[in-house]
Design an enzyme around this catalytic site. Structure first.
Site, PDB file in Angstrom:
ATOM      1  N   LYS A  18      22.543 -25.174  54.021  1.00  0.00           N
ATOM      2  CA  LYS A  18      21.093 -24.546  53.479  1.00  0.00           C
ATOM      3  C   LYS A  18      21.047 -24.914  51.932  1.00  0.00           C
ATOM      4  O   LYS A  18      21.346 -23.829  51.271  1.00  0.00           O
ATOM      5  CB  LYS A  18      20.793 -23.110  54.020  1.00  0.00           C
ATOM      6  CG  LYS A  18      20.933 -22.895  55.343  1.00  0.00           C
ATOM      7  CD  LYS A  18      20.425 -21.629  55.728  1.00  0.00           C
ATOM      8  CE  LYS A  18      20.338 -21.425  57.373  1.00  0.00           C
ATOM      9  NZ  LYS A  18      19.443 -22.329  58.189  1.00  0.00           N
ATOM     10  N   THR A  19      20.793 -25.991  51.508  1.00  0.00           N
ATOM     11  CA  THR A  19      20.702 -26.120  49.911  1.00  0.00           C
ATOM     12  C   THR A  19      19.443 -27.030  49.715  1.00  0.00           C
ATOM     13  O   THR A  19      18.674 -27.683  50.560  1.00  0.00           O
ATOM     14  CB  THR A  19      21.973 -27.286  49.604  1.00  0.00           C
ATOM     15  OG1 THR A  19      21.710 -28.488  50.344  1.00  0.00           O
ATOM     16  CG2 THR A  19      23.357 -26.468  50.082  1.00  0.00           C
TER      17      THR A  19
ATOM     18  N   CYS B  31      22.921 -21.784  50.048  1.00  0.00           N
ATOM     19  CA  CYS B  31      24.125 -22.674  49.116  1.00  0.00           C
ATOM     20  C   CYS B  31      25.293 -22.012  49.116  1.00  0.00           C
ATOM     21  O   CYS B  31      25.644 -20.968  48.400  1.00  0.00           O
ATOM     22  CB  CYS B  31      23.453 -22.523  47.635  1.00  0.00           C
ATOM     23  SG  CYS B  31      24.505 -23.386  46.466  1.00  0.00           S
TER      24      CYS B  31
ATOM     25  N   ASP C 250      15.722 -23.988  54.744  1.00  0.00           N
ATOM     26  CA  ASP C 250      16.456 -22.763  55.149  1.00  0.00           C
ATOM     27  C   ASP C 250      16.364 -22.144  56.545  1.00  0.00           C
ATOM     28  O   ASP C 250      17.259 -21.290  57.088  1.00  0.00           O
ATOM     29  CB  ASP C 250      16.795 -21.412  54.206  1.00  0.00           C
ATOM     30  CG  ASP C 250      17.276 -22.091  52.790  1.00  0.00           C
ATOM     31  OD1 ASP C 250      17.684 -23.336  52.691  1.00  0.00           O
ATOM     32  OD2 ASP C 250      17.144 -21.810  51.635  1.00  0.00           O
TER      33      ASP C 250
ATOM     34  N   CYS D   3      26.669 -29.716  47.681  1.00  0.00           N
ATOM     35  CA  CYS D   3      27.064 -28.410  47.006  1.00  0.00           C
ATOM     36  C   CYS D   3      27.817 -28.822  45.482  1.00  0.00           C
ATOM     37  O   CYS D   3      29.222 -28.858  45.707  1.00  0.00           O
ATOM     38  CB  CYS D   3      27.651 -27.571  47.901  1.00  0.00           C
ATOM     39  SG  CYS D   3      28.172 -25.793  47.058  1.00  0.00           S
TER      40      CYS D   3
END
Length: 560
Positions: A452-453, A307, A444, A487
């Site tokens: 990477k979320t 994130c 991730d 995001c």
């Protein structure tokens, strides 16, 4: 002479000669250990010749010969005892150095973590994959007993692991699937930003792992020690072995708190906090409420991190509270970013910059946090200039929100699945491993160039499920992942800039612009984040219900 340092106590080398002894002594070694039997090669000096020269050079010398390819448990034990007693540092040699490193690796079993043993051996130029099971078994030769066989083994029970298992079972309920994870608790990590802003209670973001696992999945509550992809096996701590038809690797990443000097000693006190930990997010909100004047620092380490917007989300929400309560004018806010840009997708930078100006926040780019002294309220950053020069700079704070450096878990980085940087090496479209065809990865830990979320994992899980079943002949069509990530940038309480993008920064909005325009702060996007996404996570994503996540299939003939 090729001296290879393993650690501060021992170095190894291929066969040496009498002429090498003075250089070994000059290098500071105190002991020499020979692990090569006499007479193994025609050009090999005898041990006695080496011993005479070593004694003359005032070096302690030992003879522990081991036949090539036949390192016994007793040999390893004897080497460990010798290493413990000998003056250090020790210089060990055999024909190539491999036997010496093997003896060292086995002797350190139970003393050092397996990843450390493998990493140190690899750094010295030796691959210890062949003795991994012996290391895990405390240096002893294990039996070949298999503890379980499954159609699919999933490593990791985070959002990616549970989602992919659920997506697989939604398509093929008869599959035998095992999830490997030692944890007891499952966290909704996207909620921690709102915990740190006083919007959520921490308890809203946590459930027992058993309560969220799919009912038909076998949970193996254990940690992975190593992978043996050539034999389709996963080695667990305690030397348990499970075999798979297909393997899915998604254990998340490692938050490397120790990489910042002094950070671990001061977390949760002295004004030092982080929304990247469940127990610290409430402390963030406590600090925000208490701060009436002074300096507030917010840090972001080098990429990749989970994130990537979270470090600045903490800044925006904190500054919004200070603005609403009338104290922002007395607080200096700074965002210290190891990178050189505010956000990686340029379309979202202008609306974010408006909030940076609104909160009078300083943007300190190319500032990487390297050390912190909590009681003294000081932090040190390595500041990189345009020419690559690095200067150590000191900054004082009254409150500091730290985003820790991040990397792949240790057992991944030293495994045969990893690329040179330590991430699982996959095709970015199919998420299939580039070398091992019955292995996939998501979340991730893999090396596709996406954000990477949790939103990325939500899209990846159906892709992996579809492609595994196609590989098993239980589905038709190959799914491609487009790099989607989301995001929700919480720029103030009640408004969000909803960033949605894929590979190369391509914008991938989920909603029409008249409903939610991602480039503009939106209250509807805030409601999505606060009210809608948490139940979607718990009741849809983790249960294989692919709302706005069903994969697009490509024709087989266009897949390489």
């Amino acid at each position: 002479m090729d001296i290879r340092k393993v650690d501060r106590e021992i170095s190894v080398a291929p066969q040496i000669t009498v002429a090498d002894i003075p250089a070994i002594a000059a290098a500071g070694f105190k002991s020499i250990v020979c692990n090569r039997p006499d007479g193994e090669g025609n050009d090999q000096p005898s041990f006695q010749e080496i011993a005479d020269a070593a004694t003359q050079a005032k070096l302690e010398v030992h003879y522990l010969p081991v036949e090539s390819g036949k390192v016994t448990d007793e040999d390893a034990k004897a080497f460990g005892e010798l290493l413990e007693a000998a003056p250090k540092p020790v210089f060990a040699y055999c024909r190539t150095g491999t036997r010496s490193v093997t003896l060292w690796s086995l002797s350190q079993a139970g003393r050092l973590p397996l990843p450390d043993i493998l990493a140190k051996s690899k750094a010295a130029g030796y691959d210890m994959a062949g003795v991994v099971r012996r290391i895990v078994n405390q240096g002893r030769t294990p039996t070949d007993t298999v503890d379980g066989r499954y159609d699919i083994v999933v490593v990791g029970a985070g959002s990616a692991g549970i989602s992919v298992a659920s997506s697989l079972l939604a398509r093929a309920p008869q599959l035998s699937i095992a999830i490997v994870d030692p944890a007891d608790i499952h966290y909704y990590q996207p909620g921690w930003t709102l915990v740190g802003a006083g919007v959520f209670d921490a308890d809203e973001t946590v459930r027992t792992l058993s309560s969220v696992l799919p009912a038909n999945v076998h949970w193996i509550k254990a940690a992975v020690a190593a992978f043996e992809p050539d034999r389709n096996a996963v080695l667990l701590e305690g030397c348990r072995l499970i075999e798979y038809g297909r393997l899915v690797v998604c254990p998340g990443l490692k938050l490397d708190w120790h990489k910042v000097e002094g950070l671990v000693d001061t977390l949760g006190k002295n004004g030092v906090t982080s929304n990247y930990r469940f127990d610290l997010a409430p402390y963030t909100w406590e600090l925000v409420q208490q701060l009436k004047s002074g300096t507030a620092l917010f840090t972001q380490p080098p990429m990749p991190i989970k994130c990537a917007g979270a470090p600045q989300k903490a800044m925006y929400l904190s500054a919004d509270h200070w603005l609403r309560t009338g104290v922002l004018k007395d607080i200096d806010v700074a965002f210290c970013n190891a990178g050189g840009v505010l956000f990686g997708v340029k379309e979202y930078v202008p609306p974010l910059m408006r909030y940076v100006h609104k909160y009078h926040a300083e943007l300190a780019f190319n500032h990487n946090l390297v050390a912190i002294d909590g009681p003294a309220k000081k932090a040190w950053f390595d500041k990189t200039d345009a020419d690559g020069g690095v200067e150590r700079v000191e900054r004082s704070f009254d409150m500091i929100h730290v985003c820790p450096p991040q990397c792949a878990p240790d057992f991944i980085r030293v495994s045969p699945l990893a690329d040179a940087a330590g991430w699982v090496d996959v095709d970015q479209n199919t998420l299939r491993h580039k070398q091992f065809e019955n292995i996939w990865s998501l979340g991730d830990v893999m090396n596709a160039p996406n954000a990477k979320t949790a939103a990325a994992a939500r899209k990846q899980a159906p892709v992996v499920a579809q492609n595994i079943l196609a590989d098993m002949g239980r589905a038709s069509g190959i799914a491609h992942y487009d790099g989607y990530g989301s995001c929700p940038l919480t720029v103030e309480r009640g408004k969000i800039v909803l960033a949605e993008f894929g590979y190369g920064g391509k914008l991938l909005p989920s909603f029409p612009s008249w409903l939610i325009d991602g480039a503009k702060p939106s209250h509807l996007a805030w409601l999505l984040k606060e009210k809608i996404l948490p139940p979607i996570y718990w009741r849809a994503m983790l249960r294989g219900r692919e709302w706005l996540a069903k994969p697009d299939l490509v024709k087989p003939e266009v897949v390489n």
